[in-house]
Design a protein around this motif. Structure first.
Motif, PDB file in Angstrom:
ATOM      1  N   MET A  75      -6.177  -0.506   7.049  1.00 21.99           N
ATOM      2  CA  MET A  75      -6.238   0.358   6.304  1.00 21.99           C
ATOM      3  C   MET A  75      -7.150   0.508   6.217  1.00 21.99           C
ATOM      4  O   MET A  75      -8.063   2.115   6.161  1.00 21.99           O
ATOM      5  CB  MET A  75      -5.376   0.248   5.326  1.00 21.99           C
ATOM      6  N   ALA A  88      -0.549   4.971  13.826  1.00 17.46           N
ATOM      7  CA  ALA A  88       0.405   4.132  14.884  1.00 17.46           C
ATOM      8  C   ALA A  88       1.269   5.037  15.517  1.00 17.46           C
ATOM      9  O   ALA A  88       2.005   4.546  16.563  1.00 17.46           O
ATOM     10  CB  ALA A  88       1.485   3.716  13.375  1.00 17.46           C
ATOM     11  N   ILE A 118      -8.833   2.844   8.717  1.00 15.15           N
ATOM     12  CA  ILE A 118      -8.792   4.224   8.799  1.00 15.15           C
ATOM     13  C   ILE A 118      -9.059   4.763   7.877  1.00 15.15           C
ATOM     14  O   ILE A 118      -9.534   6.271   8.134  1.00 15.15           O
ATOM     15  CB  ILE A 118      -6.799   3.936   8.516  1.00 15.15           C
ATOM     16  N   SER A 150      -5.105   3.294  16.899  1.00 15.66           N
ATOM     17  CA  SER A 150      -3.489   3.467  17.055  1.00 15.66           C
ATOM     18  C   SER A 150      -2.973   2.087  17.017  1.00 15.66           C
ATOM     19  O   SER A 150      -1.982   1.956  16.497  1.00 15.66           O
ATOM     20  CB  SER A 150      -3.728   4.705  18.728  1.00 15.66           C
ATOM     21  N   SER A 170      -3.625   0.345  14.042  1.00 13.29           N
ATOM     22  CA  SER A 170      -2.747   0.990  12.495  1.00 13.29           C
ATOM     23  C   SER A 170      -1.830   0.240  13.168  1.00 13.29           C
ATOM     24  O   SER A 170      -0.058   0.467  12.224  1.00 13.29           O
ATOM     25  CB  SER A 170      -2.885   2.776  13.332  1.00 13.29           C
TER      26      SER A 170
END
Lengths: 317, 480
Positions: free
Chosen positions: B1, A44, B4, A282, A285
């Protein structure tokens, strides 16, 4: 003092060993899927520029530069962010309240059913929707609401009305979404309350009945107070996700209809729509970091307030 | 999440290997990631093994070909995963975003010195791969310009109604055909329409920030504008809305995912090239199909970038050379090209006497890839749709001749726009656009009502800043 403490600890360790082992799978799951990926929060705040063939950690921490809050700017650029936040909070608050009230009422009513077989059937019917995926629910609903072939419009036409273009009429959808959401989730949460009610000491009810307490009195003075710790637990858990929404409900169920965006667009849906074409991790996030961060603050606040209110049971949460 | 975490799992794979071939030389195995176009062919493994046998013998290179979804390719790029060759284009895995970012291998010199035949074969189309004069990918030779067409049930229109279907028509000329069918079948909808709209209706503009900022063709000094300033697009939206109101389009079109299963529609749209027979097999539809081109062919950097193959910037020269050699073999050896294109001869396809190929039932079911997914379309044999309906084996020469004669060429040259610095604006605009897009292109909403709304919201989100930045870069590029 020391000696006693150590002794208790030793005994506890022996005693707790079994419990720890039983909870190990859950703990491992949490570590693997909730704590280990937390380093990804760095996405992030990074201008992520990977070099092909290098490891993710190296790409993230060495090859990408820190960029402060730049990744959050796409969230503020949207002119309807206030509407999106309103929707997110509106639905979540309703689901927070109704998502507790409805299952609790149902659970209490179910305990009054004495026919075992009938009780089983009712429970199953209530629980079943929980296992359907949102995509399926979305298309089932379309079966009802389709403009041409839909069941509802057929009935409306039989009654002499012109029929409604449901997927182009936002005014009905707050109700439809809330009803669909509750229909799907109620059965599952009800099971939790049902368990809690079953574990209430039966003798309480017996003595209350002997003292002349009716159904309402028993609910008010025994069931609800005894349920309170469970309700508070669920409440606290829910409040942590006040900015998250059930993506399937708000995206799949309205079939991503543009006209309905003003009432179906929640933060998750917005982020998905904005980033679907870009694959900018990004930005995603940044959005989920914001949700988690605010969720965390809300959760801790709620916890502290409820603890302060003196309810010891919630402290264990 | 979850995203990720998925990154963590997939982030650290490496798969390039060097083995020994029976003759004693080293065989290089390459990881070749291509776009799956919706599904992975069932017999992919078998076909790749057959291709590897040939390529190992001829050039000492084998491939590990992966068919991946758009999302997975995005993930591979974003996580910096290792691959040797990857599919890139103007629409999947955007070349103009990743090439300037240094994600791809600079092949400018290598392709000339190591694979002159490949360099020769691509010819003038190298231009679409140039970023500041350097080349980072090999353009796949296929249909290089978009030709948009309507596909009619000719049994109904020509046979029953006595209407003629011309070879070319305007978008607006479709109306009487729709009206005729609606008159005959008031409960049906003549124009096949799902939430993605009429195929190809947007190809009449060059998309700079897809699909919000466009450059119309045919301007002497190209100007980048938001799509609503392009009259051609707006006229189409107005027409579609008129057709929607008239009941030619399904009322729920904006929420329908696909109309593929319903074979009754008498009018569909498609994007293909002259001589393409894939739309015309009566066995597929239950009626004869005739196509009529309504647009194009439009040729621009982005249409020519329809399919390309890039090499990973992390490759060493040995692997990069091997990858080029492989692409060269695909571009010059027709028999070899047909393996990856159509499968195994005798099992998935057969050669017909005029040199075209016909897929077998097994081939159609178990290895039905599009040519652009695996390499040159031009060097592959042309596909016929049945033993009776033969395609022209030399269709490509005619297609390219058609481009030279009728092609509507973009005047923006090798201009490209790197979206990275303005990505936050683009993201916000995309979100706004996606809130209207399906209803605009299906005719559900009235463009004259919603466009002012879109405009106001986009201006608030930084539209003007983006447009002027694009125009500045465009002017700069044109001055060169």
């Amino acid at each position: 003092m020391m000696k006693k403490g150590r002794k208790t600890y030793g005994r506890n360790r022996k005693h707790n060993g079994h419990l720890l082992m039983m909870s190990a799978p859950a703990i491992i799951w949490f570590v693997l899927f909730c704590y280990v990926p937390m380093f990804g929060a760095a996405f992030a705040f990074k201008n992520f520029t990977p070099k092909p063939g290098e490891s993710l950690v190296r790409n993230l921490f060495v090859n990408s530069r820190w960029c402060g809050f730049e990744n959050f700017s796409f969230l503020v650029r949207s002119s309807d962010m206030s509407n999106i936040l309103f929707n997110t909070l509106f639905y979540n608050v309703i689901f927070l309240v109704a998502g507790i009230a409805v299952p609790v009422v149902l659970a209490i009513l179910l305990t009054e059913i004495h026919g075992k077989r009938f009780l089983g059937v009712v429970q199953m019917v209530l629980l079943l929707p929980y296992f359907l995926s949102w995509v399926i629910v979305g298309y089932c609903l379309y079966g009802f609401l389709a403009t041409d072939e839909g069941l509802v419009n057929h009935v409306l036409k039989l009654l002499g009305s012109a029929g409604v273009q449901w997927y182009q009429s936002p005014k009905y959808w707050r109700g439809i979404l809330i009803a669909t959401g509750l229909w799907k989730s109620t059965g599952y949460s009800m099971v939790i309350y049902l368990c809690a009610i079953t574990s209430i000491d039966r003798t309480l009810y017996e003595s209350a009945s002997l003292d002349g307490a009716g159904f309402w009195d028993r609910v008010r003075y025994i069931t609800l107070p005894q349920l309170l710790p469970t309700i508070i637990t669920i409440f606290i858990l829910q409040i942590g996700s006040l900015l998250n929404s059930d993506f399937g409900l708000f995206y799949q169920v309205p079939l991503d209809s543009d006209s309905l965006a003003s009432v179906t667009q929640t933060l998750d849906v917005y982020v998905y729509k904005a980033l679907m074409q870009q694959a900018n991790f990004s930005y995603s996030s940044a959005a989920s970091f914001l949700q988690s961060f605010i969720g965390c603050i809300l959760l801790v606040t709620a916890h502290v307030i409820i603890s302060k209110m003196g309810d010891q049971d919630s402290v264990g949460v | 999440m979850a995203v990720i975490f998925a990154l963590c799992i997939t982030g650290c794979a490496s798969s390039s290997a060097i083995g020994k071939d029976p003759a004693g030389g080293d065989i290089i195995n390459l990881r070749f990631v291509t776009y799956d176009n919706g599904s992975v062919p069932l017999d992919a493994k078998e076909v790749i093994a057959a291709a590897n046998k040939v390529s190992a013998e001829k050039i000492g290179v084998t491939i590990n070909l992966e068919f991946q979804s758009k999302e997975k390719i995005n993930l591979i790029m974003a996580s910096g995963e290792y691959y040797d060759m990857i599919f890139t284009s103007s629409w999947i895995n955007p070349y103009d975003k990743f090439a300037p970012a240094g994600m791809f291998y600079d092949i400018t010199d290598l392709v000339k010195s190591e694979t002159p035949a490949l360099y020769e074969s691509v010819g003038e189309y190298w231009d679409c791969a140039k970023v500041d004069g350097r080349i980072y990918a090999v353009p796949t030779l296929k249909d290089m310009g978009a030709e948009d067409m309507f596909r009619f049930n000719s049994d109904y229109y020509e046979g029953k109604k006595g209407m003629t279907i011309p070879e070319r028509m305007d978008f607006a000329q479709l109306e009487p055909y729709l009206a005729a069918y609606k008159d005959d079948f008031p409960d049906k909808y003549p124009l096949a329409m799902d939430k993605s709209g009429v195929a190809g209706y947007y190809n009449c503009v060059q998309r700079v920030v897809d699909p919000i900022i466009v450059i119309p063709y045919g301007q002497d000094t190209p100007k980048a504008v938001p799509f609503w300033e392009c009259t051609e697009i707006m006229d189409r939206y107005r027409l579609l809305h008129k057709w929607y109101e008239a009941g030619y389009i399904h009322p729920d079109a904006a929420t329908i995912d696909s109309t593929a299963a319903d074979k009754t529609f008498p009018v569909r749209a498609g994007v293909a090239w002259k001589g393409y027979m894939g739309y015309s097999n009566p066995a597929d539809w239950g009626f004869n199909v005739k196509t009529s081109v309504y647009d194009g062919p439009f040729l621009s950097r982005s249409s020519e970038q329809g399919a390309m193959t890039a090499i990973c910037a992390g490759c060493d020269e040995e692997h990069a050379t091997a990858a080029l050699k492989y692409l060269e073999l695909l571009a010059i050896d027709r028999k070899f090209r047909d393996i990856l294109g159509y499968g195994i001869e005798g099992k998935h396809f057969n050669y017909l006497k005029n040199g075209t190929v016909l897929r077998t039932a097994t081939g159609s079911e178990r290895y039905n890839t599009k040519l652009y997914q695996t390499g040159s379309g031009v060097n592959a044999s042309v596909e016929s749709i049945s033993e009776d309906v033969l395609s022209d084996p030399d269709q490509w020469e005619k297609v390219y001749e058609g481009y030279r004669q009728d092609g509507i060429y973009s005047k923006t040259g090798d201009f490209y726009y790197d979206p990275t610095p303005k990505e936050d604006i683009i993201t916000a605009l995309t979100a706004i656009y996606n809130g209207y897009a399906a209803e605009l292109r299906t005719g559900t909403s009235n463009p004259d009502k919603v466009i002012p709304e879109i405009k106001a919201r986009m201006e608030k989100a930084g539209l003007d800043e983006l447009v002027s930045d694009i125009q500045e870069k465009l002017d700069e590029s044109l001055r060169k």
